[in-house]
Design an enzyme around this catalytic site. Structure first.
Site, PDB file in Angstrom:
ATOM      1  N   ARG A  18       1.063  -1.409  -0.281  1.00  0.00           N
ATOM      2  CA  ARG A  18      -0.235  -0.007   0.401  1.00  0.00           C
ATOM      3  C   ARG A  18       0.199   1.300  -0.141  1.00  0.00           C
ATOM      4  O   ARG A  18       0.828   2.190  -0.124  1.00  0.00           O
ATOM      5  CB  ARG A  18      -1.068   0.090   0.849  1.00  0.00           C
ATOM      6  CG  ARG A  18      -1.758  -1.426   0.804  1.00  0.00           C
ATOM      7  CD  ARG A  18      -2.807  -1.437   2.468  1.00  0.00           C
ATOM      8  NE  ARG A  18      -3.564  -0.038   3.030  1.00  0.00           N
ATOM      9  CZ  ARG A  18      -3.718   0.069   3.804  1.00  0.00           C
ATOM     10  NH1 ARG A  18      -3.937  -0.750   4.706  1.00  0.00           N
ATOM     11  NH2 ARG A  18      -4.368   0.780   4.785  1.00  0.00           N
ATOM     12  N   LYS A  25       8.582  -1.180   2.998  1.00  0.00           N
ATOM     13  CA  LYS A  25       7.555  -0.370   3.876  1.00  0.00           C
ATOM     14  C   LYS A  25       8.558  -0.050   5.290  1.00  0.00           C
ATOM     15  O   LYS A  25       8.520   1.207   6.160  1.00  0.00           O
ATOM     16  CB  LYS A  25       6.970  -1.233   4.552  1.00  0.00           C
ATOM     17  CG  LYS A  25       6.439  -0.916   5.631  1.00  0.00           C
ATOM     18  CD  LYS A  25       4.293  -1.442   5.761  1.00  0.00           C
ATOM     19  CE  LYS A  25       4.360  -2.089   7.070  1.00  0.00           C
ATOM     20  NZ  LYS A  25       2.918  -2.673   7.566  1.00  0.00           N
ATOM     21  N   GLY A 144      -9.031  -4.139  16.479  1.00  0.00           N
ATOM     22  CA  GLY A 144      -9.323  -5.389  17.408  1.00  0.00           C
ATOM     23  C   GLY A 144      -9.804  -4.862  19.242  1.00  0.00           C
ATOM     24  O   GLY A 144      -8.656  -3.816  19.271  1.00  0.00           O
ATOM     25  N   GLU A 158     -12.475  -8.743  17.684  1.00  0.00           N
ATOM     26  CA  GLU A 158     -11.891  -8.358  16.258  1.00  0.00           C
ATOM     27  C   GLU A 158     -13.590  -7.462  15.489  1.00  0.00           C
ATOM     28  O   GLU A 158     -14.282  -8.230  15.931  1.00  0.00           O
ATOM     29  CB  GLU A 158     -11.193  -9.089  14.869  1.00  0.00           C
ATOM     30  CG  GLU A 158      -9.825  -9.298  15.018  1.00  0.00           C
ATOM     31  CD  GLU A 158      -8.838  -8.472  14.874  1.00  0.00           C
ATOM     32  OE1 GLU A 158      -8.999  -7.465  14.845  1.00  0.00           O
ATOM     33  OE2 GLU A 158      -8.420  -8.690  15.840  1.00  0.00           O
ATOM     34  N   ASN A 363      40.232  33.726   4.455  1.00  0.00           N
ATOM     35  CA  ASN A 363      38.835  34.447   3.891  1.00  0.00           C
ATOM     36  C   ASN A 363      38.505  34.034   2.403  1.00  0.00           C
ATOM     37  O   ASN A 363      39.702  33.931   1.770  1.00  0.00           O
ATOM     38  CB  ASN A 363      38.763  36.019   4.499  1.00  0.00           C
ATOM     39  CG  ASN A 363      38.231  36.756   3.810  1.00  0.00           C
ATOM     40  OD1 ASN A 363      36.654  36.915   4.725  1.00  0.00           O
ATOM     41  ND2 ASN A 363      37.171  36.649   2.765  1.00  0.00           N
ATOM     42  N   ASN A 372      36.814  20.060  -7.854  1.00  0.00           N
ATOM     43  CA  ASN A 372      37.546  18.869  -6.566  1.00  0.00           C
ATOM     44  C   ASN A 372      37.555  17.478  -7.925  1.00  0.00           C
ATOM     45  O   ASN A 372      37.401  16.707  -7.495  1.00  0.00           O
ATOM     46  CB  ASN A 372      36.258  18.823  -5.375  1.00  0.00           C
ATOM     47  CG  ASN A 372      34.648  18.851  -5.344  1.00  0.00           C
ATOM     48  OD1 ASN A 372      34.177  19.836  -6.620  1.00  0.00           O
ATOM     49  ND2 ASN A 372      34.134  18.149  -4.563  1.00  0.00           N
TER      50      ASN A 372
END
Length: 452
Positions: A18, A25, A144, A158, A363, A372
């Site tokens: 789902r 999940k 439940g 249930e 700085n 890089n």
């Protein structure tokens, strides 16, 4: 008295269809950590504590996450999906070890706490064979129901099987259970599959405990804490709850959040004293922010260390591997990655500093870029203490800028610069008197010829 031993079995075999995602999940994140990681971090640890994680077939990524979070975790595979009791018995080998307590949890409940797990185990010390976690549901439909008589749990009913009176019950089953470890295997093995789906449901353990003349009890917690995640909508709801919790913790710890609801935190964010976070800041995993630092609006920080009295942003991005020394300043539209900037370094505008080490009090002017990456490999830029890099300079790594060195604006530096040296790399400027007027005239003539 000998300390009690415990085994926590975390069920993490669900496919999460789902969620409509190829990612298992329990690996979906909340507050920068996988759902599973939150549960494993809440599980008991240390001497006398064991952890087992039940995963699905071909879910090596879930096993790897379990080992990353808890190197002591054992993993077991549930090869068929025949219900929650069947899933628990996938860890039969661990359960047979005979820990004093067996706690069964779920890998998709990221909001549950270690304190709740401890409260659930507490009745086992007083002789209960089973403790079930429950919550008062705002809307109990579909859950439940926990049927309690005289303070004892007598059944989990249930929705489909509940009587009209039982459907009025708002005390609902959260699914998490704690068993007397010495009796757990015998109880769970007696669970049958005489139901419409032919599955083995852990909830049937309540009836079996009653049949054996043993005691089952309910421990209550909040509905938020036991939110299970089955959809992306529920994932977003859990994220919202977690963010509210993390902001509250930060505020209580003394962090100034000017507009709390606009700040996104990670579960592992560490704050020092007198930290200020301005609106619309995103802090990802692996971040520590030390005393007196200020994170200005619209900054994004992940896997970075921010030192004392550092100023970051607005609109700054600190990527993984960034370490900012005390008093450093990272300004507007500056990005850093795998970069150590020592105390007092200033990078105030429109710069990229990656794979670099910048010495104290240097700085870097606006538009400074450490080049890089050559298309194949990353290379390092080393900038010495007190160096000055002028505006719009490109430092082509690998390259070293010495202590106190001065780089003239607009330079492309490809060779090392010694300490206290000055380096300027520019093409000679040429001036052609009247050239602009002649160019415009030629272009206007060309445009007219094309009828534009």
């Amino acid at each position: 008295m000998t300390a009690r031993t415990s085994l926590t079995v975390v069920l993490a075999a669900g496919e999460g269809t789902r969620m409509r995602s190829s990612l298992p999940k329990v690996l979906h994140p909340v507050a920068g950590q996988a759902l599973l990681a939150h549960v494993l971090n809440a599980a008991a640890s240390g001497e006398g504590s064991q952890l087992a994680v039940v995963i699905g077939p071909d879910h090596e990524a879930v096993a790897a996450e379990a080992r990353r979070v808890r190197p002591d975790a054992q993993t077991f595979v549930q090869r068929e999906r025949l219900g929650t009791a069947h899933a628990v018995l996938a860890a039969r080998e661990a359960i047979a070890g005979g820990a004093d307590d067996l706690l069964v949890a779920f890998g998709d409940t990221p909001l549950i706490s270690a304190e709740t797990f401890a409260r659930l185990r507490a009745p086992l010390r007083d002789g209960a064979a089973l403790a079930v976690l429950g919550f008062q549901a705002a809307d109990p439909t579909g859950y439940g129901r926990l049927v309690v008589e005289n303070g004892r749990l007598v059944a989990i009913r249930e929705q489909a099987d509940a009587s009209p009176e039982e459907r009025k019950i708002t005390l609902c089953n959260a699914g998490v259970m704690a068993f007397d470890g010495r009796k757990a295997l015998a109880i769970i093995e007696r669970i049958g599959n005489a139901n419409a789906k032919g599955e083995y449901y852990l909830t049937d353990a309540v009836g079996i405990v009653r049949e054996l003349g043993l005691e089952a009890v309910v421990i209550e917690t909040s509905e938020d804490e036991v939110r299970g995640i089955n959809t992306k909508a529920q994932l977003a709801e859990a994220e919202a709850v977690m963010q509210a919790r993390l902001r509250k913790q930060a505020l209580e710890a003394g962090v100034t959040l000017i507009a709390p609801d606009t700040v996104h935190l990670a579960a592992d964010t560490k704050f020092g004293k007198d930290v200020t976070i301005e609106p619309f800041v995103v802090i990802g995993p692996g971040v520590s922010i030390d005393d007196g630092a200020v994170i200005h609006s619209f900054s994004h920080i992940v896997e970075a260390k921010v030192g004392k009295k550092v100023s970051v942003g607005p609109y700054a991005r600190l990527r993984p591997g960034t370490s900012l020394g005390d008093g450093a300043r990272i300004g507007n539209f500056v990005e850093t990655k795998a970069a150590v900037l020592e105390a007092g370094v200033k990078v105030n505008h429109l710069s990229y500093v990656g794979d670099a080490h910048v010495g104290a009090n240097s700085n870097l002017g606006a538009g400074t870029i450490t080049c890089n990456y050559d298309g194949f490999l990353k290379h390092k830029t080393l900038i010495g203490e007190g160096a000055f890099v002028g505006t719009n300079s490109s430092l082509v790594a690998p390259v070293t800028i010495g202590k106190g060195a001065y780089i003239g604006s607009g330079s492309v530096i490809t060779k090392d610069v010694p300490d206290d040296a000055m380096s300027i790399e520019r093409s000679e400027q040429s001036i052609r008197e009247g050239g602009a007027a002649r160019y415009r005239a030629a272009k206007l003539k060309e445009k007219a010829a094309k009828g534009k």
